[in-house]
Design a protein around this motif. Structure first.
Motif, PDB file in Angstrom:
ATOM      1  N   ASP A  21       0.840  -1.194   0.000  1.00  0.00           N
ATOM      2  CA  ASP A  21       0.000   0.000   0.000  1.00  0.00           C
ATOM      3  C   ASP A  21       0.881   1.252   0.000  1.00  0.00           C
ATOM      4  O   ASP A  21       1.748   1.401   0.860  1.00  0.00           O
ATOM      5  N   ASP A  22       0.657   2.159  -0.949  1.00  0.00           N
ATOM      6  CA  ASP A  22       1.485   3.362  -1.060  1.00  0.00           C
ATOM      7  C   ASP A  22       0.742   4.631  -0.641  1.00  0.00           C
ATOM      8  O   ASP A  22       1.172   5.741  -0.950  1.00  0.00           O
ATOM      9  N   ARG A  23      -0.366   4.487   0.081  1.00  0.00           N
ATOM     10  CA  ARG A  23      -1.150   5.671   0.437  1.00  0.00           C
ATOM     11  C   ARG A  23      -0.390   6.628   1.366  1.00  0.00           C
ATOM     12  O   ARG A  23      -0.703   7.821   1.422  1.00  0.00           O
ATOM     13  N   PHE A  24       0.610   6.098   2.110  1.00  0.00           N
ATOM     14  CA  PHE A  24       1.366   6.932   3.042  1.00  0.00           C
ATOM     15  C   PHE A  24       2.707   7.387   2.446  1.00  0.00           C
ATOM     16  O   PHE A  24       3.606   7.807   3.178  1.00  0.00           O
ATOM     17  N   VAL A  25       2.840   7.297   1.132  1.00  0.00           N
ATOM     18  CA  VAL A  25       4.055   7.730   0.432  1.00  0.00           C
ATOM     19  C   VAL A  25       3.738   9.053  -0.264  1.00  0.00           C
ATOM     20  O   VAL A  25       2.897   9.097  -1.162  1.00  0.00           O
ATOM     21  N   THR A  26       4.404  10.123   0.165  1.00  0.00           N
ATOM     22  CA  THR A  26       4.110  11.450  -0.367  1.00  0.00           C
ATOM     23  C   THR A  26       5.356  12.073  -0.986  1.00  0.00           C
ATOM     24  O   THR A  26       6.480  11.691  -0.671  1.00  0.00           O
ATOM     25  N   GLY A  27       5.147  13.046  -1.861  1.00  0.00           N
ATOM     26  CA  GLY A  27       6.246  13.708  -2.537  1.00  0.00           C
ATOM     27  C   GLY A  27       6.748  14.917  -1.759  1.00  0.00           C
ATOM     28  O   GLY A  27       6.009  15.539  -0.996  1.00  0.00           O
ATOM     29  N   VAL A  28       8.002  15.255  -1.975  1.00  0.00           N
ATOM     30  CA  VAL A  28       8.624  16.425  -1.349  1.00  0.00           C
ATOM     31  C   VAL A  28       9.056  17.388  -2.458  1.00  0.00           C
ATOM     32  O   VAL A  28       9.987  17.084  -3.214  1.00  0.00           O
ATOM     33  N   PRO A  29       8.402  18.531  -2.587  1.00  0.00           N
ATOM     34  CA  PRO A  29       8.797  19.482  -3.630  1.00  0.00           C
ATOM     35  C   PRO A  29      10.252  19.928  -3.445  1.00  0.00           C
ATOM     36  O   PRO A  29      10.701  20.177  -2.318  1.00  0.00           O
ATOM     37  N   GLY A  30      10.987  19.980  -4.540  1.00  0.00           N
ATOM     38  CA  GLY A  30      12.342  20.505  -4.504  1.00  0.00           C
ATOM     39  C   GLY A  30      13.426  19.498  -4.212  1.00  0.00           C
ATOM     40  O   GLY A  30      14.610  19.816  -4.325  1.00  0.00           O
ATOM     41  N   LEU A  31      13.058  18.270  -3.829  1.00  0.00           N
ATOM     42  CA  LEU A  31      14.055  17.228  -3.584  1.00  0.00           C
ATOM     43  C   LEU A  31      13.899  16.120  -4.615  1.00  0.00           C
ATOM     44  O   LEU A  31      12.787  15.827  -5.065  1.00  0.00           O
ATOM     45  N   GLN A  32      15.018  15.493  -4.956  1.00  0.00           N
ATOM     46  CA  GLN A  32      15.002  14.413  -5.927  1.00  0.00           C
ATOM     47  C   GLN A  32      14.940  13.057  -5.226  1.00  0.00           C
ATOM     48  O   GLN A  32      15.498  12.881  -4.146  1.00  0.00           O
ATOM     49  N   THR A  33      14.254  12.116  -5.846  1.00  0.00           N
ATOM     50  CA  THR A  33      14.238  10.745  -5.333  1.00  0.00           C
ATOM     51  C   THR A  33      15.658  10.180  -5.362  1.00  0.00           C
ATOM     52  O   THR A  33      16.334  10.238  -6.389  1.00  0.00           O
TER      53      THR A  33
END
Length: 323
Positions: A70-82
């Protein structure tokens, strides 16, 4: 809860990274790999982490869903790279890792306490985190808040809070800083898992039994100390179990510990005897060590049982029947 990345692993085996010509791309990051491993054994899993808002972040969401996590608790961070993690594969025992996109910080170290679903954390059969998540704010405070959401005196029978002692020196200013943070979190932990070096950072140097005893004294209920070529030892206040390694031809040892962790979670939730859990987890780790990738290489129960049977170490019938 914790680290996630894209693993960039070479297709060229036995070649220095500078000389590799082609690579494969995989989901990576130890806690995320553990979730994939547990899902492969039929467990319902979710990951709490963060990625960059970029194509690699999109890829990791897709891979988690592919593996049934389940990926519902995976969020993006603006300005940072994976982040991306490169390795060289130099069997039998040289697998250097190179971390990119994690310095001075990484998206998964930007997990914030106010974004946690504390009810989901509290109700989970197992909550798994790693020492790396304690290395930097705001992740450190988020991990503390997550552990505080699971009061020891309110855990139901069969619920476990597991700390992977996964110490990586490049993420810390010093071993002393790491030891201080581990000491603060251990009272919330029911199971601690680590190798000799990781246990040394957590509770000081000593024999595996001395380290296990110190973990138990800190409040842990099950202390698991990996013994390298001698297998793994687990200790409670009433039991001491050693599981011998399951011999295989090692191709890439990097995912073995995560496979061990996911299988260990499966055995705990199934209510197996500690000896059976260790044998099953050992075999799971061995299978991944014999393969190139980590997440994609996580074995199924049928594969684990087949390897144990091949090595003359089949689990008891009552245990084998649990899926």
């Amino acid at each position: 809860m914790g680290r996630i990345s894209v693993d960039i692993y070479p297709n060229d085996i036995g070649v220095r990274l500078a000389d590799v010509t082609t690579f494969g791309k995989y989901l990576g990051g130890s806690p995320s790999n553990v979730a994939v491993a547990a899902a492969r054994h039929g467990r319902r899993c979710a990951v709490i982490t963060r990625t960059g808002e970029d194509p690699f972040g999109e890829y990791l969401h897709r891979e988690l869903r592919k593996f049934g996590v389940d990926d519902r608790f995976v969020t993006g961070v603006p300005g940072l790279q994976t982040p991306a993690t490169f390795c060289a594969i130099l069997p039998p025992d040289d697998f250097p890792l190179y971390f990119y996109g994690r310095f001075p910080t990484a998206p998964d170290l930007q997990i914030a306490a106010d974004e946690l679903d504390r009810a989901a954390i509290r109700e989970a059969g197992i909550f798994w985190s790693t020492v790396t998540g304690l290395s930097q704010e705001p992740s450190r405070s988020a991990h503390v808040a997550a552990h505080e959401a699971r009061p020891r005196n309110e855990l139901l029978p069969g619920q476990f809070t597991i700390l992977d002692l996964d110490y990586r020196p490049m993420f810390w200013a010093s071993e002393e800083e790491a030891r201080e943070q581990v000491a603060a979190i251990l009272p919330h932990v029911t199971v601690a898992i680590g190798n000799d070096k990781e246990c040394s950072v957590a509770v000081g140097e000593g024999t595996p039994d001395e380290q296990a005893d110190r973990l138990l004294d800190a409040g842990v209920e099950i202390a698991v100390v990996k013994l390298g070529p001698d297998g793994v030892m687990a200790k409670t206040r009433t039991e001491r179990v050693v599981s011998a390694p399951v011999p295989v031809e090692t191709l890439n040892g990097l995912g073995a510990g995560d496979a061990f962790g996911g299988a260990f979670c499966h055995g705990l939730l199934a209510g197996w005897p500690l000896s059976a859990i260790l044998d099953y987890a050992n075999a799971s780790g061995a299978l991944v060590a014999s393969r190139v990738s980590c997440a994609d290489a996580m074995p199924t129960p049928a594969e684990v049982n087949a390897l144990l049977a091949e090595r003359g170490r089949s689990l008891p019938g009552t245990v084998e029947a649990v899926r």
